[in-house]
Enzyme design. Sequence first.
Site, short mmCIF file in Angstrom:
data_model
loop_
_atom_site.label_atom_id
_atom_site.label_comp_id
_atom_site.label_asym_id
_atom_site.label_seq_id
_atom_site.Cartn_x
_atom_site.Cartn_y
_atom_site.Cartn_z
N LYS A 390 -55.10 38.62 -35.21
CA LYS A 390 -53.10 38.66 -36.03
C LYS A 390 -52.39 37.85 -33.97
O LYS A 390 -53.27 38.13 -33.14
CB LYS A 390 -52.48 39.32 -36.19
CG LYS A 390 -53.13 39.58 -37.29
CD LYS A 390 -52.09 40.94 -38.07
CE LYS A 390 -51.93 41.12 -39.47
NZ LYS A 390 -51.61 42.09 -40.40
N ARG A 424 -59.49 46.55 -42.01
CA ARG A 424 -59.09 45.55 -42.95
C ARG A 424 -59.33 44.01 -42.14
O ARG A 424 -58.96 43.58 -41.13
CB ARG A 424 -57.78 45.60 -43.58
CG ARG A 424 -57.36 44.05 -44.22
CD ARG A 424 -55.70 44.28 -45.12
NE ARG A 424 -56.07 42.85 -45.77
CZ ARG A 424 -55.78 41.53 -45.27
NH1 ARG A 424 -55.04 41.72 -43.96
NH2 ARG A 424 -55.66 41.18 -46.43
#
Length: 442
Positions: A390, A424
């Site tokens: 991210k 995740r």
Amino acid sequence: MPPAYPRSPRRNGVHYANAAMTVLLGLGSNLGDRCDNMEKAIEALAGLPGTSLLRWSTVYESNALLAPDSPPMWDKPFLNAAVELSTSLKPLDLLAATQAIEKRLGRVEGERWAPRTIDVDLLAYDDETITTPELVVPHVGVRERAFVLAPLAEIVPSRRLPGTSETVLQLKRRIDDSLPAWMGVVNVTPDSFSDGGRWLKDDKPTTAQLELLDGNYIDIGGESTRPGAVDVDSETEWRRVAPVLEYLDQHFSGRLLRPKISIDTRSPTTAARAIEAGVSIVNDVSGFANRAMIEILAGSRCDLVLMHNLSVPADPSNVLPHDCDPLAVLRSWFGEHLEILERAGIARERVIIDPGIGFGKSAIQSLEIIDRARELMEFDCRVLFGHSRKSYLESMTKVPPSERDPETVAVSANLARRGVEILRVHALDLHRRFWRVYQRTA
């Protein structure tokens, strides 16, 4: 696709009968086909007289426990799992039955730390404390071993073992050793931020690259929530994810020890169809803002991921105030939303909380949340981080999102060390390879 719990009295030829006492068992194997050994043990347990298979965990890999003078050839990693049974068998009868199963599956008596085809340990027998020459329950060492507590925390996080006021999840978090569960990401979309188009070709799902089959969870989504993403109607979303669900159902057909499938959706319609198809988790990035979604989950037995956000899709211009304490905001938000779910009849042990890295946080705030991850554990819910690739990493690397797996691995190591239950990630195989080495050298 099989649900998180058996729906019928028969499955894979095994009969599940009604019984009286709730029992927890730990399984392990580090010889031969380790997963198959545990599968056979579970089916044998379910076939015992007066016994019903209630819940079972996914598979965790751990280092062997060895004495300092153990031969190097004994140093073989274990696969571990936990099982919850209901049984009418008395404790010593159940112990004899588990020992017979071990022997039938090739377990031979040897030195204490030697490798073995199968271990079946009776961890807890209802709420009883048993101390006899043959059996000690709760099992000796259950409160200190990550390879026991991590699988247990997956299926019975709120259970309290006899003799302790702490839940299984709290016991797991108290020990130094960590054993995270891995969730692989499958974005069946053309426009996800780092892997858009990887799982979708010519608007048709592809399963040719599903290397994610050895994780604990597989999270499947058919709508991108990256900044600027366009909303997708539920029919389009289902058309994307349904073939992947069907593929996984066929791939794991007949297996008990398989990854649990999560559907990443904010659509009640898609969630309901996925639950009917047998998913174990609903991951709603909107934080269950739609009341219909809560009603669907209240009528199911699925676990759910509750994620904090300020907007969906993510909006980089809409973030928490720079001078706020992001953990204080998260604690307040989760407290309020957990109360909403509990009032709807959803038990807290079913909820997995996700701080929503990338959704309404600046890069500095995201890094602070990662550093202070343990503060999210006050709710006695399992914690998940979706930190992979991210934008908070941009200050530390110039590579595009699809190439940020090494940076993600470094963050994963820190989160695992802090005791986060579920990580995740996109590059699941890379993470698992890293973790095998990290466990041995950290």
